[in-house]
Design a protein around this motif. Sequence first.
Motif, PDB file in Angstrom:
ATOM      1  N   GLY A 167       0.759  -1.210   0.000  1.00 23.58           N
ATOM      2  CA  GLY A 167      -0.068   0.151   0.036  1.00 23.58           C
ATOM      3  C   GLY A 167       0.835   1.338  -0.028  1.00 23.58           C
ATOM      4  N   LYS A 168       2.121   1.238   0.319  1.00 23.35           N
ATOM      5  CA  LYS A 168       2.894   2.365   0.226  1.00 23.35           C
ATOM      6  C   LYS A 168       3.410   2.979  -1.071  1.00 23.35           C
ATOM      7  N   ARG A 169       3.183   1.803  -2.056  1.00 21.10           N
ATOM      8  CA  ARG A 169       3.450   2.120  -3.366  1.00 21.10           C
ATOM      9  C   ARG A 169       2.287   2.118  -4.214  1.00 21.10           C
ATOM     10  N   GLN A 170       1.274   1.701  -3.871  1.00 24.05           N
ATOM     11  CA  GLN A 170       0.140   1.478  -4.873  1.00 24.05           C
ATOM     12  C   GLN A 170      -0.636   3.041  -4.596  1.00 24.05           C
ATOM     13  N   VAL A 171      -1.302   3.455  -5.765  1.00 25.01           N
ATOM     14  CA  VAL A 171      -1.832   4.755  -5.743  1.00 25.01           C
ATOM     15  C   VAL A 171      -3.567   4.702  -5.494  1.00 25.01           C
ATOM     16  N   ALA A 172      -3.779   5.511  -4.270  1.00 25.59           N
ATOM     17  CA  ALA A 172      -5.271   5.387  -3.957  1.00 25.59           C
ATOM     18  C   ALA A 172      -6.047   6.623  -4.656  1.00 25.59           C
ATOM     19  N   GLY A 173      -5.250   7.654  -4.595  1.00 26.57           N
ATOM     20  CA  GLY A 173      -6.015   8.977  -5.125  1.00 26.57           C
ATOM     21  C   GLY A 173      -5.071   9.604  -5.982  1.00 26.57           C
ATOM     22  N   LEU A 174      -5.664  10.148  -7.351  1.00 19.27           N
ATOM     23  CA  LEU A 174      -5.214  11.081  -7.742  1.00 19.27           C
ATOM     24  C   LEU A 174      -5.790  12.539  -7.742  1.00 19.27           C
ATOM     25  N   LEU A 175      -5.143  13.491  -7.073  1.00 22.19           N
ATOM     26  CA  LEU A 175      -5.743  14.878  -6.748  1.00 22.19           C
ATOM     27  C   LEU A 175      -4.950  15.632  -7.584  1.00 22.19           C
ATOM     28  N   TYR A 176      -5.761  16.756  -8.487  1.00 22.93           N
ATOM     29  CA  TYR A 176      -5.496  17.557  -9.468  1.00 22.93           C
ATOM     30  C   TYR A 176      -5.206  18.971  -8.991  1.00 22.93           C
ATOM     31  N   THR A 177      -4.028  19.572  -9.391  1.00 23.38           N
ATOM     32  CA  THR A 177      -3.913  21.038  -8.930  1.00 23.38           C
ATOM     33  C   THR A 177      -3.437  21.395 -10.501  1.00 23.38           C
ATOM     34  N   SER A 178      -3.616  22.741 -10.727  1.00 26.99           N
ATOM     35  CA  SER A 178      -3.350  23.292 -11.804  1.00 26.99           C
ATOM     36  C   SER A 178      -2.189  23.280 -12.201  1.00 26.99           C
ATOM     37  N   GLY A 179      -1.054  23.764 -11.041  1.00 29.04           N
ATOM     38  CA  GLY A 179       0.263  23.902 -11.054  1.00 29.04           C
ATOM     39  C   GLY A 179       0.602  25.475 -11.766  1.00 29.04           C
ATOM     40  N   THR A 180       1.737  25.885 -11.545  1.00 30.10           N
ATOM     41  CA  THR A 180       2.287  27.268 -11.736  1.00 30.10           C
ATOM     42  C   THR A 180       2.203  27.281 -13.260  1.00 30.10           C
ATOM     43  N   THR A 181       2.244  26.217 -14.233  1.00 26.78           N
ATOM     44  CA  THR A 181       2.108  26.488 -15.685  1.00 26.78           C
ATOM     45  C   THR A 181       0.873  26.562 -16.151  1.00 26.78           C
ATOM     46  N   MET A 188      -0.001  12.010  -7.204  1.00 25.22           N
ATOM     47  CA  MET A 188      -0.285  10.602  -6.934  1.00 25.22           C
ATOM     48  C   MET A 188      -0.159  10.445  -5.283  1.00 25.22           C
ATOM     49  N   LEU A 189      -1.199   9.976  -4.793  1.00 25.21           N
ATOM     50  CA  LEU A 189      -1.101   9.621  -3.404  1.00 25.21           C
ATOM     51  C   LEU A 189      -1.518   8.232  -2.958  1.00 25.21           C
ATOM     52  N   SER A 190      -0.480   7.442  -2.116  1.00 24.66           N
ATOM     53  CA  SER A 190      -0.644   6.307  -2.054  1.00 24.66           C
ATOM     54  C   SER A 190      -1.529   5.764  -0.775  1.00 24.66           C
ATOM     55  N   HIS A 191      -2.025   4.678  -0.684  1.00 22.82           N
ATOM     56  CA  HIS A 191      -2.823   4.212   0.247  1.00 22.82           C
ATOM     57  C   HIS A 191      -2.037   4.554   1.624  1.00 22.82           C
ATOM     58  N   ARG A 192      -0.906   4.162   1.807  1.00 25.28           N
ATOM     59  CA  ARG A 192      -0.294   4.560   3.043  1.00 25.28           C
ATOM     60  C   ARG A 192       0.008   6.111   3.183  1.00 25.28           C
ATOM     61  N   ASN A 193       0.159   6.867   2.112  1.00 25.19           N
ATOM     62  CA  ASN A 193       0.431   8.248   2.248  1.00 25.19           C
ATOM     63  C   ASN A 193      -0.861   8.934   3.000  1.00 25.19           C
ATOM     64  N   LEU A 194      -2.279   8.202   2.416  1.00 28.72           N
ATOM     65  CA  LEU A 194      -3.695   8.907   3.143  1.00 28.72           C
ATOM     66  C   LEU A 194      -3.832   8.349   4.369  1.00 28.72           C
ATOM     67  N   LEU A 195      -3.407   6.948   4.533  1.00 25.01           N
ATOM     68  CA  LEU A 195      -3.727   6.321   5.756  1.00 25.01           C
ATOM     69  C   LEU A 195      -2.901   6.927   6.925  1.00 25.01           C
ATOM     70  N   PHE A 196      -1.685   7.245   6.669  1.00 25.09           N
ATOM     71  CA  PHE A 196      -0.845   7.630   7.802  1.00 25.09           C
ATOM     72  C   PHE A 196      -1.278   9.288   8.176  1.00 25.09           C
ATOM     73  N   THR A 197      -1.728  10.113   7.460  1.00 23.31           N
ATOM     74  CA  THR A 197      -2.354  11.398   7.649  1.00 23.31           C
ATOM     75  C   THR A 197      -3.605  11.262   8.256  1.00 23.31           C
TER      76      THR A 197
END
Length: 531
Positions: A167-181, A188-197
């Motif tokens: 789960g630390k390498r598998q993407v759970a969510g793809l959240l979009y920002t426009s970026g400076t360009t 790309m946020l992994s399951h572990r990213n989201l679960l840890f927070t």
Amino acid sequence: MRSVDELTAAELLDGLPSRVHEVYAPFVRDIPDHPAFMEGGRSWSYRKFSEAVDAAAKYLADLGIRPGDRVMIASENSVALGAMLFAASKLDAWGITVNPRLSAREIDLIGTHSGARRVLFNAALSKEAADHASRVGAKIDAVGPFGGIGIGPLNADAPAEPVEKDGKRQVAGLLYTSGTTGAPKGVMLSHRNLLFTAKTSGILRQSGPADRIYGVLPMSHIVGYTILLIATLMHGGTLYVVAKADPAALAHAIAEEGITSLFGVPATYQRLLEHKAVKGIQRLDRGKLRVMAVAGAPLDLDLKKRIEDEFGIPLLNNYGITECSPGLSGVRSEHPVSDESVGPFLPGIEHRIVDRQGKKVATGEVGELHVRGPNVMLGYYRAPELTAAAIDGQGWFNTGDLARVNGEGHLYIAGRTKELIIRSGFNVYPAEVEAVLNAHEQVVQSAVVGRPVDGNEEVVAFVQLLPGASVSAEDLKAYTAQQLTSYKRPTELIVLEALPSASTGKILKHKLREMAIERAGAKSPGAVAAG
């Protein structure tokens, strides 16, 4: 319950499930009839919600969603949105949440860039989603128990991404920002990213089954997705689902419906006080409210004091960024502060503050904030060069924010090295707004800056037109309204004969920002309100 500062990163990581949809399983087993959600007066128990997720997952699989596919969901906050996100997790698909109030151009950019296998629209909940569904020829159907969902056509050419068991390498969510360009960036946020927070957030706020959390921040953005949706279910609480912000409804929910925890942007609290003043309410009823948290924009200290005096509890300032899932620091309820501190760093978050040469600055000095921890994103989707520029070989992520840390370890945000404007908690990148304006055939160039207002920021656009141009500020207002969602539209459009520039031709945005601040509140030819 131990305080968050008594825990190590290893302890926070220990026992995390592999996938985000597994967070509510203990409560389905132990307290199945406890409400997981309240929506429009209807209660959804943990058992009923779990069954809804299972049914939604089966339907998505029947729609051709495979492990590694991207599934895009355009919806206001709803139980349906939560269920479809967890259903995607069950299938090892990537969930992409988007605000249905985005324009057709913005929706299509994200859909194209992500290679979404399907786009779903919660047409039953909002006209905006229904309009998008109609535009793409979506079939209206029920996804599990949720009716009125527009099912976009299958993107048969969309390749599935590899699936990681860990789960630390598998993407759970793809959240979009426009970026400076101005181009969309998929975080790309992994399951572990989201679960840890989510785990850290729940412990920080001492959340449990007795809590009722007011879910006003959109799940299409990182705080609503992680801190409200996932963290609430991870700790057995009840999420009070709110599709659109309404200060009168919020005041009623706090007073009458047992809300214990409120997480908002500064504008959430500003509008609550405005509602009180307009209605002539002597004092807002605190009810059972025990936690008030804020993030997403600079917190005005006068607003902080006023809201604390109103409810008699501290307003806890927090700091995070989408790429960090988002939590980085937060003021602790047991140690409230009276200044603009965003609190100590959370456990497991390493930080360094460096100068322009990359050398660490002394304690108390301002520099660029870099962080490292289990919450840092995997990278930007299909943008290895952007990922390499943001995360170095040792895993340090450059936030792009200027900050300082005092001797007690409290973080203070001094400003942004990027030009990001944060309007009501939503990120607005000037380059995207400028790209829309510059595409108009009678516009020579444009420049967009942020202007501070009470507890918020607003967007101000300066435009230089072709000689003899017939387009008016009102015309440009209508043009941007078709191309941009409401929070990205300029509050003021100002037509100038020429934009101030350096000898290199670079537009001097600091001069425009000064001009915008001077003009605040003034009405003059060539300036119109646009949202």
